[in-house]
Design an enzyme around this catalytic site. Structure first.
Site, PDB file in Angstrom:
ATOM      1  N   CYS A   1       0.875  -1.177   0.000  1.00  0.00           N
ATOM      2  CA  CYS A   1       0.000   0.000   0.000  1.00  0.00           C
ATOM      3  C   CYS A   1       0.903   1.214   0.000  1.00  0.00           C
ATOM      4  CB  CYS A   1      -0.902  -0.018   1.233  1.00  0.00           C
ATOM      5  SG  CYS A   1      -1.742   1.538   1.561  1.00  0.00           S
TER       6      CYS A   1
ATOM      7  N   VAL B   1      -6.272   1.743   6.543  1.00  0.00           N
ATOM      8  CA  VAL B   1      -4.842   1.716   6.811  1.00  0.00           C
ATOM      9  C   VAL B   1      -4.179   2.824   6.001  1.00  0.00           C
ATOM     10  CG1 VAL B   1      -4.669  -0.715   7.442  1.00  0.00           C
ATOM     11  CG2 VAL B   1      -4.583  -0.084   5.026  1.00  0.00           C
TER      12      VAL B   1
END
Length: 209
Positions: free
Chosen positions: A19, A59
């Site tokens: 990510c 997140v």
């Protein structure tokens, strides 16, 4: 909201394995030399702890005792103030404002292209790949003018930019020879011990350095 008992007394980062915005926060932590617990998360199936801590179940999420923070920009600036050495923002207000604008552009213009390449349809990925390459080439003068991104020293802006440059090979983006300053910029950061510490096992395989 208070942290769950499992994370109450430790600095804990909930992060996806690949990510670009989570990598941003991990790079800040690595640059600061901060020890923390990393909780790997599948964003499509967040753990109960994360659901309880963060109303968006997103997140990165950082837990520091009873403090819970989310959004990469918020977490990054908190960490820079919480752990002031080495500083990752300049002292004077004008330079700080310029760097914040640069980071805002990265969040709004660059990161969505990365995410579309990774998670969008074939047509969305192709359009995003073209747009991200355009953004890189448009910004080439910035990479030529300074050792780091908009700053003579490594800053929070580099923590946002370097994870994007690191991913270029797996995003299917190849740059022309005249864009070598971008690759040179990346290598200055990639070869540092801190950058290596910021990588998940999945991210380590994106490049050979």
């Amino acid at each position: 909201m208070a942290a769950s008992p499992r994370v109450r007394n430790a600095l804990t980062l909930f992060s996806a394995r690949d990510c670009v915005v989570c990598h941003r926060v991990r790079l800040v932590l690595a640059a600061k030399g901060v020890t923390y617990e990393l909780v790997a998360v599948d964003p499509l199936n967040p753990p109960e702890d994360l659901v309880d801590l963060n109303p968006y179940s997103s997140v990165p999420t950082l837990v520091d005792r009873d403090l819970v923070l989310y959004a990469a920009s918020v977490v990054s600036e908190f960490l820079d103030e919480r752990y002031p050495h080495p500083p990752l923002m300049p002292v004077d207000p004008l330079s700080r404002a310029k760097l914040r604008l640069a980071m805002l552009r990265i969040e709004h213009d660059w990161v969505p292209q990365v995410q579309a390449i990774q998670h969008g349809s074939k047509s969305q990925a192709e359009a995003a790949r073209k747009r991200l390459k355009e953004l890189l080439l448009q910004t080439l003068p910035v990479f030529k003018d300074s050792k780091f991104f908009f700053n003579p020293e490594m800053s929070l802006a580099d923590c946002a930019m370097a994870p994007i440059v690191w991913r270029l090979p797996v995003l299917g983006i190849s740059l022309p020879k005249e864009a070598k300053p971008i690759e040179d910029y990346g290598m200055r950061i990639f070869r540092s011990p801190g950058f290596a510490r910021s990588l998940t096992p999945e991210e380590k395989g994106f490049r050979d350095i």
